[in-house]
Scaffold this motif. Sequence first.
Motif, PDB file in Angstrom:
ATOM      1  N   PRO A  10      37.581  37.357  45.195  1.00  3.58           N
ATOM      2  CA  PRO A  10      38.183  36.074  44.813  1.00  3.58           C
ATOM      3  C   PRO A  10      37.554  35.496  43.545  1.00  3.58           C
ATOM      4  CG  PRO A  10      36.766  35.809  46.736  1.00  3.58           C
ATOM      5  CD  PRO A  10      36.851  37.280  46.472  1.00  3.58           C
ATOM      6  N   GLY A  11      38.407  34.984  42.668  1.00  7.26           N
ATOM      7  CA  GLY A  11      37.920  34.274  41.502  1.00  7.26           C
ATOM      8  C   GLY A  11      37.653  32.817  41.837  1.00  7.26           C
ATOM      9  N   HIS A  12      37.082  32.090  40.897  1.00  7.15           N
ATOM     10  CA  HIS A  12      36.817  30.664  41.122  1.00  7.15           C
ATOM     11  C   HIS A  12      38.097  29.901  41.424  1.00  7.15           C
ATOM     12  CE1 HIS A  12      35.563  26.491  40.341  1.00  7.15           C
ATOM     13  NE2 HIS A  12      34.341  26.916  40.663  1.00  7.15           N
ATOM     14  N   LEU A  53      38.634  45.381  43.787  1.00 10.18           N
ATOM     15  CA  LEU A  53      39.245  45.087  42.498  1.00 10.18           C
ATOM     16  C   LEU A  53      38.652  43.796  41.934  1.00 10.18           C
ATOM     17  CD1 LEU A  53      42.971  45.842  43.459  1.00 10.18           C
ATOM     18  CD2 LEU A  53      41.252  47.405  42.508  1.00 10.18           C
ATOM     19  N   PRO A  54      38.667  43.640  40.607  1.00 14.15           N
ATOM     20  CA  PRO A  54      38.052  42.460  39.993  1.00 14.15           C
ATOM     21  C   PRO A  54      38.867  41.188  40.212  1.00 14.15           C
ATOM     22  CG  PRO A  54      39.124  43.793  38.322  1.00 14.15           C
ATOM     23  CD  PRO A  54      39.184  44.584  39.601  1.00 14.15           C
ATOM     24  N   PRO A  55      38.226  40.034  40.081  1.00 16.42           N
ATOM     25  CA  PRO A  55      38.935  38.765  40.261  1.00 16.42           C
ATOM     26  C   PRO A  55      40.039  38.567  39.225  1.00 16.42           C
ATOM     27  CG  PRO A  55      36.538  38.445  40.224  1.00 16.42           C
ATOM     28  CD  PRO A  55      36.795  39.843  39.775  1.00 16.42           C
ATOM     29  N   SER A  62      45.213  35.778  44.747  1.00 13.28           N
ATOM     30  CA  SER A  62      45.259  37.230  44.566  1.00 13.28           C
ATOM     31  C   SER A  62      44.262  37.991  45.429  1.00 13.28           C
ATOM     32  CB  SER A  62      45.062  37.592  43.095  1.00 13.28           C
ATOM     33  OG  SER A  62      43.830  37.089  42.610  1.00 13.28           O
ATOM     34  N   CYS A  63      43.308  37.294  46.040  1.00 15.50           N
ATOM     35  CA  CYS A  63      42.410  37.987  46.976  1.00 15.50           C
ATOM     36  C   CYS A  63      43.161  38.444  48.221  1.00 15.50           C
ATOM     37  CB  CYS A  63      41.233  37.094  47.362  1.00 15.50           C
ATOM     38  SG  CYS A  63      41.702  35.535  48.130  1.00 15.50           S
ATOM     39  N   PHE A  64      44.336  37.870  48.473  1.00 11.96           N
ATOM     40  CA  PHE A  64      45.128  38.252  49.641  1.00 11.96           C
ATOM     41  C   PHE A  64      46.015  39.449  49.279  1.00 11.96           C
ATOM     42  CE2 PHE A  64      44.649  33.520  50.508  1.00 11.96           C
ATOM     43  CZ  PHE A  64      43.592  33.696  51.383  1.00 11.96           C
ATOM     44  N   VAL A  65      45.361  40.593  49.120  1.00 14.89           N
ATOM     45  CA  VAL A  65      46.036  41.784  48.596  1.00 14.89           C
ATOM     46  C   VAL A  65      47.070  42.369  49.558  1.00 14.89           C
ATOM     47  CG1 VAL A  65      44.205  42.481  47.013  1.00 14.89           C
ATOM     48  CG2 VAL A  65      44.109  43.217  49.395  1.00 14.89           C
ATOM     49  N   GLU A  66      47.057  41.968  50.808  1.00 11.65           N
ATOM     50  CA  GLU A  66      48.029  42.505  51.756  1.00 11.65           C
ATOM     51  C   GLU A  66      49.456  42.084  51.417  1.00 11.65           C
ATOM     52  OE1 GLU A  66      48.009  43.045  56.482  1.00 11.65           O
ATOM     53  OE2 GLU A  66      48.246  40.952  55.886  1.00 11.65           O
TER      54      GLU A  66
END
Length: 257
Positions: A10-12, A53-55, A62-66
């Motif tokens: 996750p990014g900020h 994968l990178p943020p 986008s952290c919810f890749v499902e």
Amino acid sequence: MFKNAIVRIPGHSVIDGIDDYAQLGKPNFDKARQEHADYVKALESLGVTVTALPPLETMPDSCFVEDPAVVSTGKFAVITSPAKASRNPERDEILPAIQQIYDPDHIFYINAPATMEGGDVMQVGNTIYIGLSARTNQAGINQFKEIAEPFGYTVIAVPVKRVLHLKTGVTYMGNNKLLVSGEYIDYPTFSDFDQLKVPADEAYAVNCIANGNTVLMPAGFPKVKQLLADAGFNITEAHMSEFEKIDGGLTCLSLRY
């Protein structure tokens, strides 16, 4: 069982993730990053190889890749069509990772105006249940059905009325066991399963990940933990407080194959 998983750190910007349901306040970034790191370690403890994968700072969820891809069948992958405009660019960002796994002729696409998110897709053997939800429409289900049926899969649509995705209310644990909550308790479509019924006050913990006889579940839900233990599962817990605030669960954070 699965041996591999893809996650995105996750990014900020995760603090600005979509919150249509939880209404629990904004996530704490540092805590979210730590919870995500611990989630990866928990997957690795199950013998899973994790690709991180990178943020993506411009894409808060986008952290919810499902959601932007479906890879669970092992026979083909589907790049989905997220319903929220802010999430649609995630399709292009997840594609390179999918291309490392599947040949081009086994990667398919859900195309607008159809919508679909992977959180609505639950595979049980050769049957794929897909939630007809606020995020996945009938056109999306129809397109997925056209993709899946030639590979030998049966697709069944399941209305989703009270929760975000199908797997917000029901997850498959293997060996004909189904973890169910809310509207899916004693639901006719799932009548042939051995239902593990989650109490209303711990409904968030219905979203678990089974890998063989081990279940990864959210920490802090003792009733569900006992329910799973009584069903014979070994249990690993992961804290999810910051992702719960933006309508995310354990399955949302990884693509497992």
